[in-house]
Enzyme design. Structure first.
Site, PDB file in Angstrom:
ATOM      1  N   GLY A  51      74.615 -59.255  16.930  1.00  0.00           N
ATOM      2  CA  GLY A  51      73.294 -58.746  17.272  1.00  0.00           C
ATOM      3  C   GLY A  51      73.291 -57.239  17.151  1.00  0.00           C
ATOM      4  O   GLY A  51      74.354 -56.594  17.212  1.00  0.00           O
ATOM      5  N   GLN A  65      70.576 -48.584  18.262  1.00  0.00           N
ATOM      6  CA  GLN A  65      71.990 -48.484  17.879  1.00  0.00           C
ATOM      7  C   GLN A  65      72.173 -47.917  16.480  1.00  0.00           C
ATOM      8  O   GLN A  65      73.288 -47.578  16.090  1.00  0.00           O
ATOM      9  CB  GLN A  65      72.661 -49.858  17.943  1.00  0.00           C
ATOM     10  N   CYS A 119      80.180 -54.367  23.055  1.00  0.00           N
ATOM     11  CA  CYS A 119      79.025 -53.763  22.387  1.00  0.00           C
ATOM     12  C   CYS A 119      79.519 -52.818  21.303  1.00  0.00           C
ATOM     13  O   CYS A 119      80.457 -52.055  21.526  1.00  0.00           O
ATOM     14  CB  CYS A 119      78.200 -53.000  23.422  1.00  0.00           C
ATOM     15  N   LEU A 120      78.868 -52.869  20.147  1.00  0.00           N
ATOM     16  CA  LEU A 120      79.240 -51.982  19.034  1.00  0.00           C
ATOM     17  C   LEU A 120      79.069 -50.518  19.400  1.00  0.00           C
ATOM     18  O   LEU A 120      79.700 -49.652  18.797  1.00  0.00           O
ATOM     19  CB  LEU A 120      78.399 -52.323  17.795  1.00  0.00           C
ATOM     20  N   HIS A 154      71.189 -59.130  25.921  1.00  0.00           N
ATOM     21  CA  HIS A 154      71.926 -57.892  25.636  1.00  0.00           C
ATOM     22  C   HIS A 154      71.121 -56.983  24.700  1.00  0.00           C
ATOM     23  O   HIS A 154      71.002 -55.777  24.942  1.00  0.00           O
ATOM     24  CB  HIS A 154      73.294 -58.263  25.031  1.00  0.00           C
ATOM     25  N   GLU A 155      70.564 -57.562  23.637  1.00  0.00           N
ATOM     26  CA  GLU A 155      69.821 -56.746  22.652  1.00  0.00           C
ATOM     27  C   GLU A 155      68.519 -56.200  23.237  1.00  0.00           C
ATOM     28  O   GLU A 155      68.165 -55.041  22.993  1.00  0.00           O
ATOM     29  CB  GLU A 155      69.533 -57.543  21.372  1.00  0.00           C
ATOM     30  N   HIS A 190      69.057 -53.203  25.243  1.00  0.00           N
ATOM     31  CA  HIS A 190      69.221 -51.971  24.450  1.00  0.00           C
ATOM     32  C   HIS A 190      67.870 -51.262  24.256  1.00  0.00           C
ATOM     33  O   HIS A 190      67.820 -50.032  24.195  1.00  0.00           O
ATOM     34  CB  HIS A 190      69.794 -52.280  23.067  1.00  0.00           C
TER      35      HIS A 190
END
Ligand code: NI
Length: 175
Positions: free
Chosen positions: A46, A51, A101-102, A143-144, A147
């Site tokens: 995702g 991001q 997380c990236l 989670h997304e 963000h």
């Protein structure tokens, strides 16, 4: 196709409320294509626009339900693109799971998430999107969408670890 650079913490854009998308312009379509590519290359399941340094309410998710039974092949990954996503319903039950997380490389944490969520928004053609997601897919959407509100999983984590401390079966899903 361009792979964008992934913004990592503590860049301020990750803590901002992202703006509602007003029009699905050709720039927006390019952004979506590049987000998909960036997520795949990372690799992650995702990605949210902040991001990649764009403060707009867009997420991409690509996830394959992993089969616990080796006799049954894993289902093919499904790609979701959601513009202005919102969680409109959720279960009362929460489940704990490990997330990474990236934008926070090197760490993972245990986070409680709703077991089931209904996500509403628009698809990339501007048509209404609605999905009832369970388990890991529900977790990825939560989670997304976090963000887009400047929330990182570390704000919700019960416990955090360095990724090199992860043991077998504990490996986090990177979102
Ligand atoms: Ni993330």
């Amino acid at each position: 196709m361009t792979v964008r650079e992934i913004v990592t913490s503590p860049r301020p854009i990750l803590r901002k409320q992202a703006k509602k998308v007003r029009a699905l312009t050709s720039e927006m379509q390019d952004l979506i294509d590049e987000m998909i590519e960036t997520m795949r290359v990372a690799p992650g399941v995702g990605l949210a626009a902040p991001q990649v340094d764009v403060s707009q309410r867009v997420i991409v998710v690509e996830y394959s339900e992993d089969s616990q039974d080796p006799e049954t092949p894993a289902k093919p990954a499904k790609l979701y693109v959601v513009v202005n996503p919102e969680i409109v319903r959720h279960s009362m039950e929460t489940v704990a799971g490990n997330e990474a997380c990236l934008s926070l490389p090197g760490y993972f944490g245990e986070v409680d998430r709703y077991e089931v969520v209904t996500v509403k928004g628009l698809n990339r053609q501007g048509k209404p999107f609605r999905l009832k997601a369970k388990g890991w897919l529900a977790r990825i959407f939560q989670h997304e969408i976090d963000h887009l509100d400047g929330v990182l999983y570390i704000d919700r984590a019960n416990q955090m670890w360095r990724i090199e401390e992860s043991e077998e079966g504990q490996a986090p899903t990177i979102v």
